[in-house]
Design an enzyme around this catalytic site. Structure first.
Site, short mmCIF file in Angstrom:
data_model
loop_
_atom_site.label_atom_id
_atom_site.label_comp_id
_atom_site.label_asym_id
_atom_site.label_seq_id
_atom_site.Cartn_x
_atom_site.Cartn_y
_atom_site.Cartn_z
CG ASP A 152 29.88 31.62 -4.51
OD1 ASP A 152 28.31 31.82 -4.83
OD2 ASP A 152 30.35 30.97 -5.74
CD GLU A 163 27.07 33.07 -1.16
OE1 GLU A 163 26.86 32.90 -2.09
OE2 GLU A 163 27.29 34.53 -1.45
#
Length: 232
Positions: free
Chosen positions: A47, A119
């Site tokens: 992320d 991610e």
């Protein structure tokens, strides 16, 4: 080569990256429903690096953009829906490792799981290599979307315009289905169907990538809907 190895090689080709440590890729694909050893830590890392890479790309691509403009564009690229779209284009869902409950409930198609998985894969690439290699991969995954951006947002892509058209009329969102892929790896043509429930409409599109095929189908659907609306 086993089926599992063949699947892993296929995914790595789609990602544009070959893992030195294949266990990192497996960990990135392992959802928390499997057990304690899962991809949540890699997702946390991914992320951050995806946000950084996209922010840097926007900074370089739009030298005259204000902070608010760049924040708006970054948000459109790193939101869950967009990450899930990218994951679908990479066919990531077919490679996710899920617990029995998630498998039965269609977890491989769930947007949040796909976004988290993407991610996690970015985080795994970072750990397996370095920032430069991770940047190359992420920018490749997002290249078409980055190219479509503008400061005024006037040139929204066809899929976004179609979605807004339907939302404005309180109609269900369109569904896209990959019909087939023709050609060798370096020269593939993708065929996609776009299905709309209200009004009932099915159109097809093709392109050199799944995203381009979906965009082509969305353009056709939008043109049909606008023509139909004017004739009413």
């Amino acid at each position: 080569m086993t089926d599992q190895q063949a699947n892993s090689e296929r995914l790595q080709r789609a990602l544009g990256y070959q893992f030195a440590d294949k266990s990192l890729l497996q960990l990135a694909l392992t959802h928390r429903s499997v057990g304690g050893r899962n991809n949540e830590r890699l997702e946390f890392l991914g992320d951050s690096i995806v946000n950084h890479i996209i922010a840097e790309a926007l900074y370089r691509q739009f030298p005259d953009a204000r902070e608010g403009d760049m924040s708006r564009m970054r948000a459109s690229l790193v939101k869950g829906d967009t990450l899930a779209e990218v994951a679908r284009e990479l066919d990531l869902g077919e490679h996710l490792l899920l617990g029995p409950g998630e498998r039965k409930s269609g977890g491989k198609r769930r947007g949040s799981i796909l976004a988290d998985g993407l991610e996690a894969v970015a985080g795994a690439i970072l750990i397996d290599s370095d920032v430069a290699a991770c940047r190359n991969c992420v920018l490749t995954w997002f290249r078409e979307r980055l190219d479509l951006l503008s400061l005024d947002g006037a040139d929204k892509d066809a899929k976004t315009l179609l979605q807004e058209y339907l939302q404005g009329r309180r109609s269900p969102l369109p569904e896209y289905e990959l019909l087939g892929v023709v050609g060798e790896d370096h020269e593939q043509q993708f065929y996609v169907a776009c299905r709309i429930a209200k009004p009932v409409l099915v159109v097809e599109g093709d392109g050199s990538s799944r995203r381009k095929a979906e965009q082509a189908a969305a353009r056709t659907a939008l043109a049909r809907l606008e023509t139909h609306g004017k004739s009413e």
